[in-house]
Design an enzyme around this catalytic site. Structure first.
Site: not given
Length: 613
Positions: A399, A526
């Site tokens: 976040g 990722e």
């Protein structure tokens, strides 16, 4: 997506459907008008010559049909078996045939013009949907956007290709019949027309109610389509979360809403049809009764009475077509508002700007700030440089704005403050198409399209790719071996979103796609986080081939990805709180040290688990 977030989204959908307003597709309140509809038609560039020819033929066909009752009048008034000749019968039949042919041709041409117009509209809408920015799709539900493309254009098509034909011929028939009737007997015509205002007292309110029901039905259909699209596209999530009862409830509310509007529509139609029949019978009784009196008094001949009844049919029968047109027109106005809302939305311009040719330069993020809508900024004054040909790892708590940073670099959004530069140039100076050609993106999800492996690797390539080039890219991505073992090789169908392949296989196809694109700038989001240890080793080797000689930005949670980076940028709550190599940050950044220690512990656990097996 975790269970709580999924539950919240489902609750939102249920609440939105209860309130009968589609979520995420907020439209400005406006009253549609025929001007807006004409504006939409002009944008589709209809064939004027075809429409004028069709209208002219419709006019001719209707005029011919207006002559038929006059033939009948003459036949009835002077009826005598001995006076009938083959010429009279042939002329009468010829008029019927001519009227049928001309009417058929005009209807075909009007339908053709309507179909072309709607095809052009759908083409414009599809082009627009592809050019709309990502922010549009963030704020609008996909199912509702699909409904605009299918249902709303279908409403427009029905009006133009079907209802407009009946409206045009019906209007000409009604006006022509009334003109002839006034010429024949204005008194009887006036008596007949006096019934129409009485019918209008009932029909106008019903038409208004039909419009409101139709508009609500369109909105409910769009919302239901959106629910179906979202649920069916994530059916595995629904099943894994045992959410079938919840989604059944949400879908059930949509079905009940559609039934509610359908029932109201059925009630109105059940009133309209008998009223139309009542008006027709009342007119017929008036004509026959009053006309019989006129015939007995000698003011009207029997043939003229028969002609009056035939003209009455030519007035009453098209009335249902005309009323249907106005009902459909009101539905179309609602659809027009939504279509124009999409067509007038700001779009990406892919061709404005200079070509991004020398992309092997430093990338500079200077005081970058960004927030979605009016919410709290995700990025706040973020600044750092990425040297050409180096690897920069972006790490930090979830976040913190790492993926948003990638979205800004891809120019899915524009910064609210600050700039991103390639060398001395702001990236906004480059054309979108040329800028995105310089970027290769491999994400955690590895999105694939339904199609073959070849189509997925070559996706977005605007030239023919040879088998040799394709295989070389697959070999560098460590994908060629498993592809060759598949029954159909590179022609193997991967299924919707690549569901027939494993996560590691999908990742390697995504890497092969990026290699074939040969980007100067590489973004890895990722890229190995969802893989098992065996697949990760293979994908890591493929990524090394992909990263060679390219400016690379990596979002990573694994220490193995970060340690070898030329630069590590630690991002917390949208700000850069640390920059440097692995060793430098270990000594100077407390949170990075915690991150590295935790990752090292997890890595040792993985090694121990592998050795035990």
């Amino acid at each position: 997506m975790d269970d709580s977030r999924y539950t919240q989204q489902t609750d939102h959908r249920i609440k939105d459907k209860q309130e009968n307003r589609p979520r995420g597709f907020e439209q400005p309140e406006s009253k549609g008008s025929w001007k807006m509809f004409l504006k939409l038609l002009r944008r589709t560039k209809p064939s004027k010559s075809l429409i004028i020819t069709a209208v002219a033929m419709s006019l001719a066909g209707t005029l011919i049909s207006l002559v038929i009752p006059l033939f009948t009048k003459k036949l009835v008034d002077g009826f005598d078996i001995s006076s009938l000749s083959f010429r009279q019968i042939a002329s009468f039949g010829g008029v019927f045939i001519l009227q049928a042919v001309v009417s058929g041709l005009s209807m075909y041409m009007l339908n053709l013009a309507g179909q072309r117009l709607v095809a052009n509209l759908r083409d414009q809408l599809w082009r627009k949907l592809l050019k709309l920015p990502v922010s549009y799709y963030d704020n609008n539900r996909t199912g509702e956007t699909i409904s605009r493309m299918t249902n709303d254009t279908g409403v427009v098509k029905q009006l133009i290709a079907e209802n407009f034909t009946g409206f045009l011929t019906g209007t000409i028939s009604v006006v022509g019949s009334i003109v002839v009737l006034f010429y024949m007997d204005w008194q009887m015509t006036t008596v007949m027309l006096a019934v129409i205002p009485v019918a209008a007292l009932f029909m106008v309110p019903l038409g208004r109610q039909m419009y409101l029901v139709s508009k609500g039905l369109q909105a409910e259909t769009a919302s239901f389509t959106s629910t179906l699209t979202q649920v069916l596209s994530e059916i595995r999530l629904v099943k894994s979360m045992n959410a079938e009862p919840r989604e059944y409830e949400a879908g059930g509310k949509g079905i009940a809403g559609l039934f509610r509007f359908g029932r109201r529509e059925a009630k109105i139609q059940a009133l309209i049809a008998p009223l139309m029949f009542f008006v027709m019978m009342m007119l017929l009784v008036v004509i026959v009764g009053y006309g019989g009196m006129r015939v007995s008094s000698g003011a009207l001949t029997a043939g003229e009475l028969v002609a009056f009844i035939l003209y009455l049919m030519q007035i009453v029968m098209p009335m249902s077509q005309i009323s249907t047109f106005f009902t459909q027109f009101k539905k179309t106005i609602g659809a027009t508002e939504r279509i124009i809302h999409i067509l007038d939305s700001p779009e990406e311009n892919h061709d404005v700007g200079k070509p991004a040719e020398a992309a092997d330069q430093a990338i500079r993020f200077e005081q970058l700030s960004f927030g979605y809508n009016d919410s709290e900024p995700v990025l706040k004054g973020l600044s750092f440089d990425v040297a050409p040909g180096t690897v920069s790892a972006i790490v930090g708590p979830s976040g913190g704005g790492k993926t948003t940073l990638f979205s800004l670099l891809e120019r899915y959004y524009e910064p609210t403050e600050g700039t991103i530069k390639l060398g001395a140039d702001d990236i906004e100076a480059f054309s979108l198409s040329s800028w995105r050609k310089q970027i290769g993106y491999v994400s955690q999800e590895s999105p694939l399209i339904a199609g073959t492996i070849r189509e997925n690797i070559c996706y977005g390539i605007d030239h023919e790719v040879s088998q040799e080039t394709l295989e070389r890219a697959a070999e560098m991505a460590y994908a060629h071996l498993f592809i060759s073992e598949l029954p159909n090789g590179y022609e193997t169908e991967v299924g919707e979103r690549g569901i027939k392949l494993s996560g590691g296989q999908r990742q390697r196809i995504a890497i092969a796609r990026a290699l074939l694109r040969d980007p100067k700038i590489l973004m890895l989001d990722e890229a190995t986080s969802s893989l098992d240890s065996k697949s990760e080793v293979v994908v890591q080797e493929a990524l090394k081939n992909l990263m060679a000689g390219r400016t690379t930005l990596v979002i990573a949670h694994r220490l193995s990805t970060v340690v070898d980076a030329d630069q590590i940028v630690f991002v917390e709550k949208g700000r850069v709180t640390g920059k440097g190599t692995h060793e430098e940050l270990l000594g100077s950044h407390e949170m990075y040290r915690e991150f590295a220690t935790q990752q090292l512990r997890l890595q040792e656990q993985d090694i121990a688990a592998a050795e035990s097996h």
